[in-house]
Design a protein around this motif. Structure first.
Motif, short mmCIF file in Angstrom:
data_model
loop_
_atom_site.label_atom_id
_atom_site.label_comp_id
_atom_site.label_asym_id
_atom_site.label_seq_id
_atom_site.Cartn_x
_atom_site.Cartn_y
_atom_site.Cartn_z
N PRO A 161 16.19 -29.34 10.19
CA PRO A 161 15.28 -30.24 10.90
C PRO A 161 15.43 -31.69 10.42
N ALA A 162 15.01 -32.62 11.27
CA ALA A 162 15.10 -34.04 10.93
C ALA A 162 14.15 -34.39 9.79
N ASP A 163 12.96 -33.81 9.80
CA ASP A 163 12.02 -34.10 8.73
C ASP A 163 12.33 -33.21 7.52
N SER A 164 11.61 -33.43 6.44
CA SER A 164 11.84 -32.65 5.23
C SER A 164 10.72 -31.65 5.06
N PRO A 165 10.95 -30.36 5.40
CA PRO A 165 9.89 -29.36 5.26
C PRO A 165 9.66 -29.01 3.79
N HIS A 166 8.64 -28.21 3.59
CA HIS A 166 8.27 -27.83 2.22
C HIS A 166 9.40 -27.07 1.53
N TRP A 167 10.12 -26.23 2.28
CA TRP A 167 11.25 -25.48 1.73
C TRP A 167 12.17 -25.08 2.88
N LEU A 168 13.37 -24.67 2.55
CA LEU A 168 14.36 -24.21 3.53
C LEU A 168 15.14 -23.04 2.94
N PHE A 351 11.90 -30.74 -2.19
CA PHE A 351 10.73 -31.36 -1.57
C PHE A 351 9.82 -31.89 -2.67
N ALA A 352 9.48 -33.19 -2.60
CA ALA A 352 8.65 -33.83 -3.61
C ALA A 352 7.17 -33.61 -3.33
N GLY A 353 6.43 -33.24 -4.37
CA GLY A 353 4.99 -33.03 -4.23
C GLY A 353 4.20 -34.31 -4.47
N GLU A 354 2.92 -34.13 -4.71
CA GLU A 354 2.03 -35.28 -4.91
C GLU A 354 2.02 -35.70 -6.38
N GLY A 355 1.51 -36.89 -6.60
CA GLY A 355 1.33 -37.40 -7.96
C GLY A 355 2.59 -38.00 -8.54
N HIS A 356 2.42 -38.77 -9.62
CA HIS A 356 3.55 -39.42 -10.28
C HIS A 356 3.42 -39.30 -11.79
N SER A 357 2.91 -38.20 -12.25
CA SER A 357 2.73 -37.99 -13.68
C SER A 357 3.81 -37.06 -14.22
N VAL A 358 4.50 -37.51 -15.27
CA VAL A 358 5.51 -36.69 -15.93
C VAL A 358 5.17 -36.65 -17.41
N LEU A 359 4.88 -35.47 -17.89
CA LEU A 359 4.48 -35.29 -19.30
C LEU A 359 3.38 -36.27 -19.68
N LYS A 360 2.39 -36.34 -18.79
CA LYS A 360 1.19 -37.15 -18.96
C LYS A 360 1.47 -38.65 -18.96
N GLN A 361 2.62 -39.02 -18.47
CA GLN A 361 2.95 -40.44 -18.32
C GLN A 361 3.18 -40.74 -16.83
N THR A 362 2.66 -41.86 -16.37
CA THR A 362 2.84 -42.25 -14.98
C THR A 362 4.21 -42.92 -14.84
N VAL A 363 5.01 -42.38 -13.92
CA VAL A 363 6.37 -42.88 -13.72
C VAL A 363 6.55 -43.15 -12.23
N SER A 368 5.11 -35.49 -9.57
CA SER A 368 4.61 -34.54 -10.56
C SER A 368 5.12 -33.12 -10.34
N SER A 369 5.56 -32.81 -9.14
CA SER A 369 6.08 -31.47 -8.85
C SER A 369 7.13 -31.55 -7.75
N TYR A 370 8.00 -30.55 -7.75
CA TYR A 370 9.06 -30.45 -6.73
C TYR A 370 9.19 -28.99 -6.34
N THR A 371 9.28 -28.74 -5.04
CA THR A 371 9.56 -27.39 -4.56
C THR A 371 11.05 -27.32 -4.24
N LEU A 372 11.74 -26.44 -4.92
CA LEU A 372 13.20 -26.35 -4.84
C LEU A 372 13.62 -25.04 -4.18
N SER A 373 14.64 -25.12 -3.34
CA SER A 373 15.16 -23.94 -2.64
C SER A 373 16.60 -23.72 -3.08
N TRP A 374 16.89 -22.50 -3.55
CA TRP A 374 18.23 -22.14 -4.03
C TRP A 374 18.79 -20.98 -3.22
#
Length: 379
Positions: A161-168, A351-363, A368-374
């Motif tokens: 699809p043209a958009d980026s779904p949650h997973w594929l 697929f990138a999730g919400e938030g921008h915190s990595v190990l309690k640091q804002t980056v 803050s999370s990614y849904t990955l399809s393998w």
């Protein structure tokens, strides 16, 4: 003349004496033999000897043979040697087999389970920025281009699809289970985010199992850790009050099909209890427990039995039982991801999730999370 007659007479007497001795000696010897040997003979033999006055004692002077050289008079010549040679060969083969098994067991004890290989630092010295850049680059660049995919909630393959779904899911023919074969799907989720995944795998005709330790509506009326009679039927999701574990149980009892010893079990134990050798589709949102679970799948080799994997990785904090400095945690995460690659899995979609915190640091520009399809390309 008289002298000659006398000498003849004396010679005649000597000849008669010699003949007499020859006649008397055998009976004397026979009598002595009866006196000495007779008491040692069996009672029946002694009775026969007493009646007939004759006894025979057979003494063998043949050289002693071992058991393999002796022959039985009731067998054909050479038969016993052939049988014994076969027995010896069989014994040698059994001994070689035992030696081979012992060698394998020793080798297994020496090798032990596979250990996750920790990767070198991204730069000459530990650097948070360098380690983070390396891992984000890795999880946002697909490694496998698929011309046909399965989108969330869809059981029919289509172009990406043209958009980026949650997973594929990669729907190339060589990556999907055979139409006439068994299809197995597992889902581990506690927030209901797997609804589209369940719809897709049900549409594919898979045997579907959903695992949630908070679920009080397990299928078949079986709660707790029971998997008995919970095999998937067409269009029905078998629900289990169970969760994934990364630690081996302290007291490992023999697992039987449909019977597990705890609400939390490794994927290998769950598969064994359900009688599955392969999981074609697996969905996992483990709420920060994924890193240790992933390590367990890699080290036990279970990951090689998973054909398609959709999983969410959380970067807000190190995760359960993951310690060390921030740089060490990032390097550990990257090592786990490379373990996926070594097991045959290639990244299909990110697929990138919400938030921008990595190990309690804002980056910035990092989520803050990614849904990955393998997809597993080594099956």
């Amino acid at each position: 003349m008289r002298a000659c007659a006398l000498r003849w007479g004396r010679g005649g007497l000597s000849l008669r004496s010699g003949v007499l001795l020859l006649i008397l000696i055998p009976p004397v010897l026979l009598a002595l033999q009866l006196l000495v040997v007779g008491p040692r003979l069996p009672r029946g033999a002694r009775a026969g000897a007493e009646e007939q006055g004759i006894a025979f004692s057979v003494i063998s002077i043949e050289p002693e043979r071992n058991s393999r050289q002796q022959e039985s008079p009731s067998r054909r010549p050479g038969l016993k040697e052939e049988e014994e040679e076969v027995e010896v060969e069989d014994a040698e083969r059994r001994e070689e087999a035992r030696a081979y098994e012992d060698e394998n067991e020793m080798h297994s004890r020496q090798m032990g389970p596979t250990t996750l290989e920790v990767q070198p630092w991204a730069t000459d010295k530990p650097s948070f920025a360098a380690e983070l850049k390396r891992i984000i680059t890795y999880i946002t660049r697909p490694q496998l281009n698929c011309s046909r995919v399965l989108s969330p909630g869809q059981a029919q393959a289509s172009q990406p699809p043209a958009d980026s779904p949650h997973w594929l899911l990669c729907a190339e023919d060589w990556l999907l289970p055979a139409a006439d074969g068994l299809c197995v799907a597992y889902s581990f989720s506690m927030d209901g985010g797997d609804a589209d995944f369940l719809k897709t795998v049900l549409g594919l005709g898979c045997e579907v199992h959903s695992f949630d330790p908070s679920n009080s509506n397990a299928s078949g009326g079986h709660l707790g850790n029971s998997l008995a009679n919970n095999h998937g039927n067409g269009g029905v999701v078998s629900q289990h009050k169970m969760w994934l574990e990364w630690r081996a149980p302290r007291k490992r009892k023999q697992k039987t099909r449909g019977n597990l010893g705890s609400v939390s079990q490794t994927l290998a134990d769950i598969m064994a209890a359900l009688g599955h050798h392969t999981v074609h589709f697996l969905y996992a949102d483990l709420l920060s427990a994924e890193w240790r679970v992933f390590q367990n799948l890699i080290e036990l080799g279970t990951l090689q039995s998973v054909h398609h994997l959709v999983a969410t990785v959380h970067l807000q904090w190190a995760g359960f039982e993951v310690g060390g400095t921030n740089e060490e945690v990032l390097r550990y995460w990257f090592s786990v991801l490379l373990g996926f690659q070594a097991s045959g899995l290639k990244l299909v979609h990110s697929f990138a999730g919400e938030g921008h915190s990595v190990l309690k640091q804002t980056v910035a520009n990092v989520h803050s999370s990614y849904t990955l399809s393998w997809a597993n390309t080594r099956r």
